[in-house]
Design an enzyme around this catalytic site. Structure first.
Site, short mmCIF file in Angstrom:
data_model
loop_
_atom_site.label_atom_id
_atom_site.label_comp_id
_atom_site.label_asym_id
_atom_site.label_seq_id
_atom_site.Cartn_x
_atom_site.Cartn_y
_atom_site.Cartn_z
N THR A 276 0.85 -1.19 0.00
CA THR A 276 0.00 0.00 0.00
C THR A 276 0.88 1.23 0.00
O THR A 276 1.90 1.29 0.69
CB THR A 276 -0.94 0.01 1.21
OG1 THR A 276 -1.87 -1.08 1.10
CG2 THR A 276 -1.74 1.31 1.28
N PHE B 107 1.05 5.34 0.69
CA PHE B 107 0.42 6.36 1.51
C PHE B 107 0.94 7.73 1.09
O PHE B 107 2.10 7.87 0.70
CB PHE B 107 0.73 6.14 2.99
CG PHE B 107 0.24 4.82 3.52
CD1 PHE B 107 -0.98 4.72 4.17
CD2 PHE B 107 0.99 3.66 3.36
CE1 PHE B 107 -1.45 3.51 4.65
CE2 PHE B 107 0.54 2.44 3.83
CZ PHE B 107 -0.68 2.36 4.48
#
Length: 356
Positions: free
Chosen positions: A257, A259
């Site tokens: 992921t 960010f």
């Protein structure tokens, strides 16, 4: 063995003393830097400067220590020195134990005030209002794509992206007992449920799946209810005293992921940067081709392209684009100027160092 270890330990002790002295010398210099910054109202956290330091560590590292481990050490050194100037407050999608919290510490080090928020919207509000100096929000997952709420809020906010963090995401299935007997519901963030869908379909196809605000919130709930299981990080499991039923249940072994670090800070070029944009095209034939042609003409690479409905009641879209380079770089600046003149809507979300 003791006779052989003693002189080696004495050498280690001597080196440790030198390291301690050097660290405090560095800290005193950091304090002097802080005084200069205070006189000019310069920001305490400069992500481009810290990115340059960390890249330099990797480039100069002769071994045997790994560059990643050394970068972690240097990040903590910079974090501790920065806190002598001012302890930076960073809002993130909470509660304690989320992957977003991990991203905060990977970007800023541990010498920060981490402020957990109940939603992505609240993270934006905290950074906009000045309650936090920065916010950290998920923006993209390698398996499930963009985090749409973050994209929508980036469209509306005055905040700027000043950094990005990428972390490996490993999901574990956990319960209060460490077993699944009596469990009637599995909770997690909707993205995590999607990232573990195939595994869940094989192992627990008949148990209800319930989306909640975050994986850490799922862990907190499972810690209170033995009939509930959570999909979350093992860090969240330890925080809420859960037992691991099965680790690494994500369908993609390389699940990551990304960010975004958001705030009011505009970074300067670091030497390895990325620029994020939002664009919309006029409603005419060939508009998209004409819009993006300046990137090819000026040799600017596009690393990401996402579309989102404009929500205007018609089939129109906003396009989220990442290009390689800083907005102040010559070729990028020329390409952006042309893009702006061709676009029906144009917004630079920020230029920032690429994730290490």
């Amino acid at each position: 063995m003791t006779d052989k270890l003693k002189p080696l330990r004495e050498q280690i002790d001597a080196i440790d003393a030198q390291i301690l002295d050097l660290l405090n010398r560095r800290a005193r210099l950091a304090q002097e830097v802080g005084h200069v910054k205070a006189e000019t109202m310069a920001p305490v956290f400069r992500p481009e400067r810290e990115a340059q330091v960390l890249r330099g560590v990797a480039e100069r590292n002769p071994g045997p220590m790994g560059s990643g481990e050394l970068q972690t050490i240097f990040r903590e050194i910079m974090s501790a020195c920065r806190s002598l100037e001012k302890r930076v407050t960073v809002a993130y999608l909470g509660p304690v134990g989320t992957f977003t919290e991990q991203a905060v510490y990977k970007q800023f080090g541990s010498a920060v005030e981490a402020l957990p928020c109940a939603s992505i919207d609240e993270v934006f509000r905290a950074a906009e209002a000045g309650t936090a100096d920065f916010g950290v929000v998920p923006i993209e997952n390698s398996s499930e794509g963009a985090v749409n709420r973050t994209l929508d809020l980036l469209m509306q906010t005055s905040l700027i992206i000043s950094g990005e963090v990428a972390i490996d995401v490993h999901h574990s299935l956990m319960t209060k007992s460490g077993a699944m007997e009596g469990v009637g519901v599995i909770c997690a963030h909707s993205q995590a449920l999607a990232q573990c869908q195939a595994w869940l379909n094989v192992h627990y196809p008949n148990i209800e799946r319930r989306a909640v605000a975050s994986n850490a919130e799922a862990a907190r709930m499972a810690g209170l209810d033995p009939a509930m299981a959570a999909i979350a990080s093992e860090m969240a499991g330890r925080q809420y005293q859960l037992g691991v039923v099965q680790a690494h249940i994500q369908d993609d072994a390389h699940n990551r992921t990304r960010f975004a670090v958001i705030g009011h800070l505009q970074t300067t070029p670091s030497g390895a940067d990325q620029t994020s944009l939002v664009l919309a095209v006029p409603n005419k034939a060939g508009a998209m081709y004409q819009l993006l042609a300046p990137l090819a003409r000026h040799g600017v690479s596009m690393s990401r392209f996402e579309s989102r409905p404009a929500r205007l009641g018609s089939w129109e879209y906003y396009f989220y684009v990442d290009v390689v380079g800083h907005a102040r770089d010559g070729a990028v600046a020329l390409a952006l100027a042309e893009l702006k003149s061709n676009a029906a809507f144009f917004k630079v979300l920020g230029s920032y160092p690429v994730s290490l």
